[in-house]
Design a protein around this motif. Structure first.
Motif, PDB file in Angstrom:
ATOM      1  N   HIS A 169       0.810  -1.228   0.024  1.00 50.75           N
ATOM      2  CA  HIS A 169      -0.006  -0.071  -0.071  1.00 50.75           C
ATOM      3  C   HIS A 169       1.042   1.332  -0.109  1.00 50.75           C
ATOM      4  CE1 HIS A 169      -3.760  -1.940   0.250  1.00 50.75           C
ATOM      5  NE2 HIS A 169      -3.403  -2.683   1.456  1.00 50.75           N
ATOM      6  N   ILE A 170       1.912   1.175   0.603  1.00 56.57           N
ATOM      7  CA  ILE A 170       2.875   2.419   0.700  1.00 56.57           C
ATOM      8  C   ILE A 170       3.475   2.690  -0.923  1.00 56.57           C
ATOM      9  CG2 ILE A 170       5.125   3.387   1.449  1.00 56.57           C
ATOM     10  CD1 ILE A 170       4.530   1.766   4.131  1.00 56.57           C
ATOM     11  N   ASP A 171       3.802   1.540  -1.419  1.00 62.89           N
ATOM     12  CA  ASP A 171       4.328   1.645  -2.799  1.00 62.89           C
ATOM     13  C   ASP A 171       3.198   2.285  -3.743  1.00 62.89           C
ATOM     14  OD1 ASP A 171       6.820   0.302  -2.167  1.00 62.89           O
ATOM     15  OD2 ASP A 171       5.924  -1.543  -2.612  1.00 62.89           O
ATOM     16  N   LEU A 172       1.872   1.884  -3.538  1.00 61.79           N
ATOM     17  CA  LEU A 172       0.893   2.180  -4.162  1.00 61.79           C
ATOM     18  C   LEU A 172       0.669   3.851  -4.205  1.00 61.79           C
ATOM     19  CD1 LEU A 172      -1.814  -0.535  -3.940  1.00 61.79           C
ATOM     20  CD2 LEU A 172      -0.646   0.116  -5.945  1.00 61.79           C
ATOM     21  N   THR A 173       0.976   4.281  -2.843  1.00 63.51           N
ATOM     22  CA  THR A 173       0.763   5.732  -2.504  1.00 63.51           C
ATOM     23  C   THR A 173       1.929   6.506  -3.261  1.00 63.51           C
ATOM     24  OG1 THR A 173      -0.340   5.380  -0.543  1.00 63.51           O
ATOM     25  CG2 THR A 173       0.915   7.503  -0.650  1.00 63.51           C
ATOM     26  N   ALA A 177       3.642  10.282  -6.153  1.00 69.19           N
ATOM     27  CA  ALA A 177       4.538  11.083  -5.310  1.00 69.19           C
ATOM     28  C   ALA A 177       4.570  12.512  -5.661  1.00 69.19           C
ATOM     29  CB  ALA A 177       5.964  10.624  -5.241  1.00 69.19           C
ATOM     30  N   GLU A 178       4.480  12.468  -7.107  1.00 67.33           N
ATOM     31  CA  GLU A 178       4.747  13.977  -7.986  1.00 67.33           C
ATOM     32  C   GLU A 178       3.377  14.713  -7.624  1.00 67.33           C
ATOM     33  OE1 GLU A 178       5.044  15.309 -12.609  1.00 67.33           O
ATOM     34  OE2 GLU A 178       5.988  13.691 -11.910  1.00 67.33           O
TER      35      GLU A 178
END
Length: 199
Positions: A169-173, A177-178
């Motif tokens: 879930h962190i990777d998905l968030t 990032a931009e």
């Protein structure tokens, strides 16, 4: 998180039903919040039994666990998932899982494969005859192969995609990032500010 596409490995037959998370890792070992350091605590109390499956050298390097009905019931501890992963398991096959355990497992990259009890029995039979017979779990095709046994399993498309890509879930968030950074830059000037009071 490591992507899961196709995995082939030794499978350990855990011929037990109603395995709760306290049996997977007893609560007395939940002493820190790290995800590591739990391999030797996995099934700790059962591993004191000489004939427990993980004490058999044939399954010492097992990466697939083939369990009975209702695996992972009980309290909602991620430690149970971490202990399985720390030991080296990439997947657990069972006829039914505790809902919270299954959610924790899939969130952390441990694949849970639900197969009918009859199919699990057939896989156990294959392993009884040849403990080193590799079991393959193909997430791309959603199939399990164990000797003469081939079985399809269901996993929803979104979870399957996330595991294939190796995204938690962190990777998905962080894929946004931009956009998040842009929002934070636009937001700061609009936030209230205080001035230093000079006396």
């Amino acid at each position: 998180m490591e992507p899961f596409t196709v995995h082939t490995g030794v499978a350990a037959p855990l011929r037990r039903t109603d395995v709760d998370t306290d049996q997977i890792i007893p609560v007395r070992f939940l002493t820190h919040s790290s995800r590591t350091g739990f391999a030797d605590k996995l099934f700790h109390d059962w591993r004191e039994e000489p004939d427990f499956v993980l004490n058999d050298p044939a399954y010492a390097d097992a990466t697939v666990l083939v369990a009975g009905r209702d695996f992972g019931t009980g309290s909602s501890r991620e430690y149970a998932v971490w202990a399985l992963q720390n030991y080296g398991f990439r997947a657990v096959i069972a006829p039914r899982f505790g809902d919270i355990f299954r959610g924790n497992a899939l969130t952390n990259g441990l694949l849970t494969v639900t197969l009918p009890a009859e199919t699990v029995e057939r896989i156990w039979s294959v392993l009884d005859h040849d403990p080193r017979r590799p079991v393959t779990i193909d997430l791309i095709e959603r199939q399990v192969h164990a000797g003469p046994v081939t079985a399809s399993f269901y996993l929803d498309d979104n979870t399957r995609w996330r595991l294939l890509e190796g995204l938690d879930h962190i990777d998905l968030t962080l894929t946004h990032a931009e956009t998040i950074t842009g929002y934070e830059h636009r937001r700061r000037p609009a936030l209230p500010s205080t001035t230093q009071l000079v006396l």
